[in-house]
Design a protein around this motif. Structure first.
Motif: not given
Length: 581
Positions: A443-457
């Motif tokens: 999503n561009g530099a400095g933004a979320q660079d992974w998709g919707l699927r992920y594990c958030d700790i």
């Protein structure tokens, strides 16, 4: 009877051959007996033509009974004399008979030698006089100047070398030159300009160029010896004085600009921009104008536009047209660079026009430095590994995280070659940015660079969540993270899940010494094979402040056993794990 006899005697006198002067017949005819008439009974008889008549003697002998005839004087025959009665054409008629020829050739030859001899003497005298005049002239012009000889405005015809040297010295002493034009002004005296005239050297040079031995021809020509002063001036301080003045003037003058190719935004194409002269002066042109004035000893020099510095590249050069065409081929390129389906950058005409340069050979080239700088800038913007990202979690919490090994890493060299080749060929295409590592979203530099699927700790909340491909929350659990002592803290950043193992033995070392060994059923590491999520049946509870109240781990994320089992069944190797406060 006497009359008849006399008549016959006269007739015989005409018929007889003419006696030659000095012959015996002539002498005998002069005697008295020669006048006696021949006897009447002596009639002539026929005889052969070549025999003497009877009663006659051979020529030269006196004829008895006849009177001898006196010889007649011989007169020259006039060329155009007409015949008279009794004579032959071309001869005067004489009573005594025809004239005898006289040989006059010897007399004519002797009389013709005298005029030729006189003519030769006259010619010799003339040649001698001309030689004397020629040599005298040559000697005179060894030191004196030929007629119609000038030096600048000075007429030095027939002047001696000493006289000319004096004239030049007087002129130089009082000489002042004013140079002005094109905004430039300079006043020079002979002394200020360092002008010193070696009169002897100048006149010697003038004489050397003149041919005194050819003076009969040279006096017909005009001779301008002004250039013999040029070498003297050029070797003096005049050049330095003028150069210093021109350099000072050019400090604030506008230099000329060469014709170039330039990008026109209005036309969307490269065009040839014409050259411009400017206001800067050319030293060579100024010093030439000054030299010409000095040679002619003129008081002023008016500088025209011809002394301005001239551009080196003109718009009429066909190489510029070819360069513009080449550049227009380059800007046809339109390269859209994408990352994870999103646009990371675009190479279009507006951008390429900034890279096009005119080479020394007037060819259109790409500015390697400018192109490389752009590629490096794009790579830095697209590289996300370890960078700070700010994103909004599905529940609305805004999170900022940095660090980790997950992300996009651009292959800089491959990207540089891709851009160069596309521009050179004028390629229109869409291409992925070449990378050595990629993520699951961008999503561009400095933004979320992974998709919707992920594990958030969430270390601050001591809570873990897992979102699926749609962004839906499908798993969550309280946790106990590492002790926040700077040694056992749980790592923050964006990571990949490296693997899964069930069961697994966890062994911890510190300073090379094993400090623990634990068996777990579900091992899901994300920082190498050292830190990960796993079940922890030794924890009495999870969440809250237990991580800092003495129950914290050595860095791993402890989960309730049943929650660890649920997550183990959902999470896969390569899934993104984001650990943050």
């Amino acid at each position: 009877m006497n009359d008849k006899k006399n008549s016959k005697a006269r007739h015989a006198r005409h018929a007889a051959p003419t006696p030659q002067p000095g012959s015996d017949a002539a002498q005998e005819d002069s005697s008295p007996a020669s006048h006696a008439a021949p006897p009447k009974s002596a009639a002539p008889a026929k005889t052969p033509p070549d025999a003497p008549a009877p009663g006659k003697v051979a020529p030269g002998k006196p004829v008895p009974g006849q009177t001898a005839v006196m010889p007649q004087p011989v007169r020259p025959v006039a060329p155009n004399a007409k015949a008279k009665p009794g004579g032959q054409p071309g001869q005067p008629a004489f009573a005594g008979g025809p004239m005898l020829p006289v040989d006059v050739s010897e007399a004519d030859a002797k009389g013709g030698r005298k005029p030729l001899k006189v003519l030769g003497i006259v010619l010799g005298v003339i040649v001698a006089l001309l030689a004397v005049v020629y040599l005298a002239g040559a000697l005179v012009f060894m030191d004196r100047f030929l007629p119609r000889t000038t030096v600048g405005d000075l007429d030095v015809s027939l002047k001696s070398s000493a006289e000319v040297q004096g004239m030049l010295a007087d002129v130089i002493d009082d000489y002042v030159l004013k140079v002005e034009g094109q905004g430039f002004s300079l006043k020079l005296s002979a002394a200020e300009a360092g002008m010193r005239l070696d009169g002897r050297a100048a006149t010697d040079a003038m004489h050397a160029s003149a041919n005194a031995w050819a003076w009969p021809l040279e006096i017909l020509k005009a001779h301008d010896e002004s250039d013999k002063l040029a070498a003297t001036y050029n070797e003096s301080g005049l050049g330095d004085t003028v150069r210093a003045a021109v350099d000072e003037f050019n400090k604030t003058a506008t230099p000329p600009t060469d014709a170039v190719i330039a990008y026109s935004e209005a036309k969307g194409a490269f065009i040839v921009e014409p050259e411009a002269v400017g206001t800067a002066l050319s030293y060579d042109a100024v010093i030439k104008a000054v030299d010409d004035a000095v040679l002619a000893l003129q008081p002023t020099v008016k500088l025209g536009t011809d002394v301005l510095q001239q551009p080196k590249v003109l718009s009429s050069d066909p190489k510029l047209t070819a360069a513009a065409e080449q550049a227009n081929t380059m800007i046809k390129a339109d390269l859209v660079l994408t990352m994870a389906g999103g646009t990371a950058g675009e190479v279009n005409a507006d951008l390429i026009s900034q890279w096009v340069r005119l080479g020394d050979d007037l060819s259109a080239t790409l500015d390697e430095a400018a192109l490389t700088a752009w590629v490096d800038e794009l790579a830095a913007a697209c590289n996300t590994v370890g960078t700070q990202r700010t994103y909004t979690r599905p529940d609305g919490k805004v999170v900022t995280v940095a660090g980790g090994v997950y992300g996009w890493s651009v292959d800089r060299d491959a990207l540089l070659n891709l851009v160069k080749e596309s521009v050179a060929a004028g390629t229109v295409q869409t291409a992925e940015v070449p990378c050595t590592s990629v993520g699951t979203g961008y999503n561009g530099a400095g933004a979320q660079d992974w998709g919707l699927r992920y594990c958030d700790i969430d270390l601050a909340e001591q809570y873990a969540r897992f979102y699926d491909e749609t962004g839906a929350l499908i798993w969550e659990s309280p946790i106990v993270s590492g002790i926040p002592d700077g040694v056992h803290d749980t790592s923050v950043g964006v990571y990949w899940l490296n693997q899964k193992a069930s069961p697994s033995k966890l062994i911890g070392y510190e300073n090379g010494k094993k400090i623990y060994e634990s068996d777990v059923q579900y091992w899901m590491p994300f920082v190498g094979n050292v830190i990960g999520l796993h079940d922890a049946d030794w924890q009495s509870s999870f969440g809250g402040t237990r991580y800092r109240d003495g129950a914290g781990s050595h860095g791993c994320v402890n989960l309730p056993p049943y929650k660890a089992a649920e997550l183990y069944g959902i999470i896969q190797s390569g899934d993104v794990v984001v650990s943050h406060w």
